[in-house]
Scaffold this motif. Structure first.
Motif, PDB file in Angstrom:
ATOM      1  N   ASP A  72       5.649 -61.839  -0.275  1.00 31.57           N
ATOM      2  CA  ASP A  72       5.574 -60.374  -0.355  1.00 31.57           C
ATOM      3  C   ASP A  72       5.343 -59.728   1.016  1.00 31.57           C
ATOM      4  OD1 ASP A  72       2.967 -61.200   0.027  1.00 31.57           O
ATOM      5  OD2 ASP A  72       2.101 -59.842  -1.457  1.00 31.57           O
ATOM      6  N   LYS A  73       5.855 -60.354   2.054  1.00 34.59           N
ATOM      7  CA  LYS A  73       5.655 -59.834   3.407  1.00 34.59           C
ATOM      8  C   LYS A  73       6.231 -58.427   3.542  1.00 34.59           C
ATOM      9  CE  LYS A  73       6.075 -61.170   8.271  1.00 34.59           C
ATOM     10  NZ  LYS A  73       6.745 -60.021   8.860  1.00 34.59           N
ATOM     11  N   SER A  74       5.407 -57.520   4.019  1.00 36.09           N
ATOM     12  CA  SER A  74       5.775 -56.128   4.315  1.00 36.09           C
ATOM     13  C   SER A  74       6.190 -55.330   3.083  1.00 36.09           C
ATOM     14  CB  SER A  74       6.893 -56.084   5.375  1.00 36.09           C
ATOM     15  OG  SER A  74       6.469 -56.696   6.577  1.00 36.09           O
ATOM     16  N   HIS A  75       5.803 -55.767   1.904  1.00 31.02           N
ATOM     17  CA  HIS A  75       6.083 -54.986   0.698  1.00 31.02           C
ATOM     18  C   HIS A  75       5.186 -53.758   0.606  1.00 31.02           C
ATOM     19  CE1 HIS A  75       8.231 -58.299  -1.858  1.00 31.02           C
ATOM     20  NE2 HIS A  75       8.716 -58.196  -0.635  1.00 31.02           N
ATOM     21  N   THR A  76       3.983 -53.838   1.204  1.00 33.95           N
ATOM     22  CA  THR A  76       3.078 -52.695   1.250  1.00 33.95           C
ATOM     23  C   THR A  76       2.889 -52.274   2.701  1.00 33.95           C
ATOM     24  OG1 THR A  76       1.108 -54.102   1.385  1.00 33.95           O
ATOM     25  CG2 THR A  76       1.871 -53.483  -0.820  1.00 33.95           C
ATOM     26  N   LEU A  77       2.482 -51.032   2.891  1.00 34.97           N
ATOM     27  CA  LEU A  77       2.379 -50.480   4.244  1.00 34.97           C
ATOM     28  C   LEU A  77       1.064 -50.871   4.907  1.00 34.97           C
ATOM     29  CD1 LEU A  77       3.831 -48.663   6.312  1.00 34.97           C
ATOM     30  CD2 LEU A  77       2.667 -46.698   5.266  1.00 34.97           C
ATOM     31  N   TRP A  78       1.062 -50.901   6.210  1.00 36.27           N
ATOM     32  CA  TRP A  78      -0.114 -51.100   7.057  1.00 36.27           C
ATOM     33  C   TRP A  78      -0.327 -49.808   7.839  1.00 36.27           C
ATOM     34  CZ3 TRP A  78       4.472 -53.521   6.862  1.00 36.27           C
ATOM     35  CH2 TRP A  78       5.402 -53.225   7.878  1.00 36.27           C
ATOM     36  N   ALA A  79      -1.551 -49.561   8.315  1.00 39.70           N
ATOM     37  CA  ALA A  79      -1.820 -48.272   8.959  1.00 39.70           C
ATOM     38  C   ALA A  79      -3.072 -48.336   9.811  1.00 39.70           C
ATOM     39  CB  ALA A  79      -1.980 -47.178   7.896  1.00 39.70           C
ATOM     40  N   SER A  80      -3.146 -47.421  10.764  1.00 41.27           N
ATOM     41  CA  SER A  80      -4.406 -47.049  11.379  1.00 41.27           C
ATOM     42  C   SER A  80      -4.852 -45.761  10.689  1.00 41.27           C
ATOM     43  CB  SER A  80      -4.254 -46.864  12.891  1.00 41.27           C
ATOM     44  OG  SER A  80      -3.413 -45.744  13.190  1.00 41.27           O
ATOM     45  N   TRP A  81      -6.075 -45.321  10.963  1.00 45.15           N
ATOM     46  CA  TRP A  81      -6.601 -44.157  10.252  1.00 45.15           C
ATOM     47  C   TRP A  81      -7.436 -43.269  11.179  1.00 45.15           C
ATOM     48  CZ3 TRP A  81      -5.799 -42.945   5.069  1.00 45.15           C
ATOM     49  CH2 TRP A  81      -5.168 -43.932   4.299  1.00 45.15           C
ATOM     50  N   SER A  82      -7.406 -41.979  10.896  1.00 44.53           N
ATOM     51  CA  SER A  82      -8.359 -41.065  11.511  1.00 44.53           C
ATOM     52  C   SER A  82      -9.247 -40.500  10.417  1.00 44.53           C
ATOM     53  CB  SER A  82      -7.644 -39.924  12.243  1.00 44.53           C
ATOM     54  OG  SER A  82      -6.939 -39.094  11.337  1.00 44.53           O
ATOM     55  N   VAL A  83     -10.526 -40.333  10.734  1.00 45.15           N
ATOM     56  CA  VAL A  83     -11.473 -39.704   9.813  1.00 45.15           C
ATOM     57  C   VAL A  83     -12.278 -38.695  10.610  1.00 45.15           C
ATOM     58  CG1 VAL A  83     -13.353 -40.029   8.167  1.00 45.15           C
ATOM     59  CG2 VAL A  83     -11.624 -41.829   8.446  1.00 45.15           C
ATOM     60  N   GLU A  84     -12.329 -37.480  10.103  1.00 49.17           N
ATOM     61  CA  GLU A  84     -13.053 -36.403  10.780  1.00 49.17           C
ATOM     62  C   GLU A  84     -14.048 -35.778   9.817  1.00 49.17           C
ATOM     63  OE1 GLU A  84     -12.158 -32.317  13.379  1.00 49.17           O
ATOM     64  OE2 GLU A  84     -10.531 -33.359  12.324  1.00 49.17           O
ATOM     65  N   SER A  85     -15.285 -35.648  10.262  1.00 46.63           N
ATOM     66  CA  SER A  85     -16.322 -35.014   9.463  1.00 46.63           C
ATOM     67  C   SER A  85     -17.474 -34.617  10.376  1.00 46.63           C
ATOM     68  CB  SER A  85     -16.830 -35.965   8.365  1.00 46.63           C
ATOM     69  OG  SER A  85     -17.754 -35.315   7.518  1.00 46.63           O
ATOM     70  N   GLY A  86     -18.140 -33.542  10.053  1.00 47.48           N
ATOM     71  CA  GLY A  86     -19.304 -33.117  10.823  1.00 47.48           C
ATOM     72  C   GLY A  86     -19.005 -32.825  12.274  1.00 47.48           C
ATOM     73  N   GLY A  87     -17.770 -32.425  12.572  1.00 50.48           N
ATOM     74  CA  GLY A  87     -17.402 -32.108  13.947  1.00 50.48           C
ATOM     75  C   GLY A  87     -17.089 -33.314  14.804  1.00 50.48           C
ATOM     76  N   LYS A  88     -17.042 -34.508  14.230  1.00 48.59           N
ATOM     77  CA  LYS A  88     -16.715 -35.731  14.964  1.00 48.59           C
ATOM     78  C   LYS A  88     -15.482 -36.394  14.354  1.00 48.59           C
ATOM     79  CE  LYS A  88     -20.150 -35.765  17.956  1.00 48.59           C
ATOM     80  NZ  LYS A  88     -19.917 -35.695  19.416  1.00 48.59           N
ATOM     81  N   LYS A  89     -14.698 -37.044  15.191  1.00 52.00           N
ATOM     82  CA  LYS A  89     -13.450 -37.652  14.749  1.00 52.00           C
ATOM     83  C   LYS A  89     -13.377 -39.093  15.239  1.00 52.00           C
ATOM     84  CE  LYS A  89      -9.842 -35.064  15.340  1.00 52.00           C
ATOM     85  NZ  LYS A  89      -8.632 -34.442  15.953  1.00 52.00           N
ATOM     86  N   VAL A  90     -13.046 -40.007  14.304  1.00 52.54           N
ATOM     87  CA  VAL A  90     -12.975 -41.436  14.590  1.00 52.54           C
ATOM     88  C   VAL A  90     -11.551 -41.921  14.338  1.00 52.54           C
ATOM     89  CG1 VAL A  90     -13.733 -43.728  13.810  1.00 52.54           C
ATOM     90  CG2 VAL A  90     -15.403 -41.881  14.076  1.00 52.54           C
ATOM     91  N   TRP A  91     -11.052 -42.770  15.240  1.00 52.38           N
ATOM     92  CA  TRP A  91      -9.776 -43.449  15.013  1.00 52.38           C
ATOM     93  C   TRP A  91     -10.043 -44.922  14.794  1.00 52.38           C
ATOM     94  CZ3 TRP A  91      -6.735 -47.114  17.895  1.00 52.38           C
ATOM     95  CH2 TRP A  91      -5.473 -47.341  17.335  1.00 52.38           C
ATOM     96  N   PHE A  92      -9.549 -45.442  13.666  1.00 53.93           N
ATOM     97  CA  PHE A  92      -9.733 -46.845  13.291  1.00 53.93           C
ATOM     98  C   PHE A  92      -8.396 -47.559  13.430  1.00 53.93           C
ATOM     99  CE2 PHE A  92      -9.673 -50.001   9.722  1.00 53.93           C
ATOM    100  CZ  PHE A  92     -10.574 -50.889  10.276  1.00 53.93           C
TER     101      PHE A  92
END
Length: 414
Positions: free
Chosen positions: A261-281
């Protein structure tokens, strides 16, 4: 604090953002979707496709031929500490705690709490008795984490998505919300989990945690059989709603739970922003594909012109800057096999600069032997890579001990 108090405490409402976030001009072309609709692809010249069986054969041949390095995991390796989580939601600084490999627990100002790629098992494998085993201990158990509002999953490889861990989180935090890349929701649904939002690259969602109408004076959370909240102690001053914005963003990787099942589902990085701060994972990602070179040859020598992934610069330009980046630095050797999907520290520093992170912590190392570099090599090479880019300030792009927390009230000088 009893586990699950947070999950029951605040009701989650997921909506489209009030204001559309910036996206690349060609986003609607969906170049990362396979045309027959059966999966996904890395749509850049920086990626060279290698099948799982091909990678397995190459790695096996290295071991059989005696070329492979077997990393020394004899203690001491990475120090492990008992985490000190904040006892309440009253937070004024961004706070990040490394729980091993790619798992980070982030406490945002204002009270929002996110767990990234949690794997709380001894092995990262479909089997409990076979597969890579931890050479560093788990710093804590899931039930020791006082608040979990959301869980972010980067992709479905076993060192990032653990069935026993997800089921334990479901048991202890029944109202937690999961954010996953496209076509991963079905896996959660089959596990009996329905608090799931799946997103494609460049899509975003708002999450609001509301205490409205909930009895905040009760000292114990109570959940009815239907799953509704009866009463709860929010452990939070005031009754204002907590807001967060989640962005699903590109990275250069793959996915698979089996050999078919290689590459049947997506992979991703993420951003999350809350309380005036932003994180990139960053989750798990490569930056460029490097062919087999003679030992000791620098693949960043100007004579080489290997393409690099353009998505990270787009992320920085369209969604940055970020207060904190959680960026992979390990599992990169042998380079000619791993480079399409795993960054080495030189790649990591380029990703850090491309995404416009003000500060960063290294992830994806220090827990399981997945590749051939020595277990303490990633942070050592990271220092050289930072010097290579002229970054000499302490703490700009750093590593920490497992279980250690870092606070970010004001950004360091980039």
């Amino acid at each position: 604090m009893a586990a699950g108090s947070t999950s029951a405490a605040l009701l989650a409402i997921i909506t489209n953002p009030a204001q559309a976030a910036a996206v690349p001009e060609d986003t609607e072309e969906l170049k990362h979707h396979l045309k027959e609709g059966k999966g996904f692809v890395n749509p850049w010249d920086s990626y060279i496709e290698r099948g799982g069986w091909e990678i397995g054969r190459k790695m096996a041949w290295r071991y059989l031929s005696g070329k492979a390095n077997k990393p020394d995991t004899t203690p001491p390796t990475v120090p492990v500490h008992k985490p000190k989580f904040l006892p309440s939601r009253d937070t004024t600084a961004l706070r990040a705690t490394w729980l091993g490999h790619a798992c980070f627990y982030v406490e945002f100002p204002g009270g929002f709490r996110v767990l990234f790629d949690p794997v709380f098992t001894q092995r990262c494998s479909p089997l409990s008795w076979l597969g890579p085993s931890r050479y560093t201990e788990m710093p804590c158990q899931i039930d020791e984490i006082p608040f979990i509002d959301a869980v972010v999953i980067s992709h479905n490889h076993y060192d990032h998505l653990s069935h026993p861990t997800i089921m334990k989180i479901k048991e202890l935090y029944p109202n937690v919300h999961f954010f996953v890349p496209l076509r991963n929701k079905e896996w959660f649904t089959k596990c009996g989990i329905h608090n799931v939002t799946e997103l494609d690259w460049w899509e975003s969602r708002d999450m609001k945690l509301s205490a409205q109408g909930i009895n905040t004076d009760s000292g114990k959370a109570s959940i009815s059989k239907s799953g509704s909240v009866d009463s709860v102690n929010t452990s939070r001053a005031g009754s204002e709603d907590i807001h967060a914005v989640f962005g699903c963003l590109p990275c250069q990787h793959t996915s698979a739970r089996t050999g078919f099942d290689k590459s049947h589902t997506l992979w991703a990085s993420w951003s999350v922003e809350s309380g005036g701060k932003k994180v990139w994972f960053g989750g798990d990602t490569g930056y460029r594909s490097v062919p087999e070179l003679d030992k000791g040859v620098d693949d960043y020598d100007p004579k080489f012109r290997f393409p690099h992934c353009p998505a990270f610069k787009q992320i920085g330009q369209l969604r940055g800057p970020f207060d904190l980046g959680l960026i992979p630095i390990g599992a990169y050797d042998p380079r000619y096999i791993m480079s399409p999907m795993h960054a080495n520290p030189y790649d990591s520093v380029n990703i850090f600069m491309d995404t416009r992170c003000k500060q960063a912590l290294g992830i994806h190392w220090g827990t399981w032997v997945l590749t051939e570099e020595e277990v303490l090599e990633p942070p050592q090479i990271l220092k050289k890579a930072l010097a290579w880019k002229g970054i000499s300030e302490e703490g700009v792009f750093d590593v920490c001990d497992i279980g250690e927390s870092r606070e970010y009230a004001e950004p360091a000088t980039p």
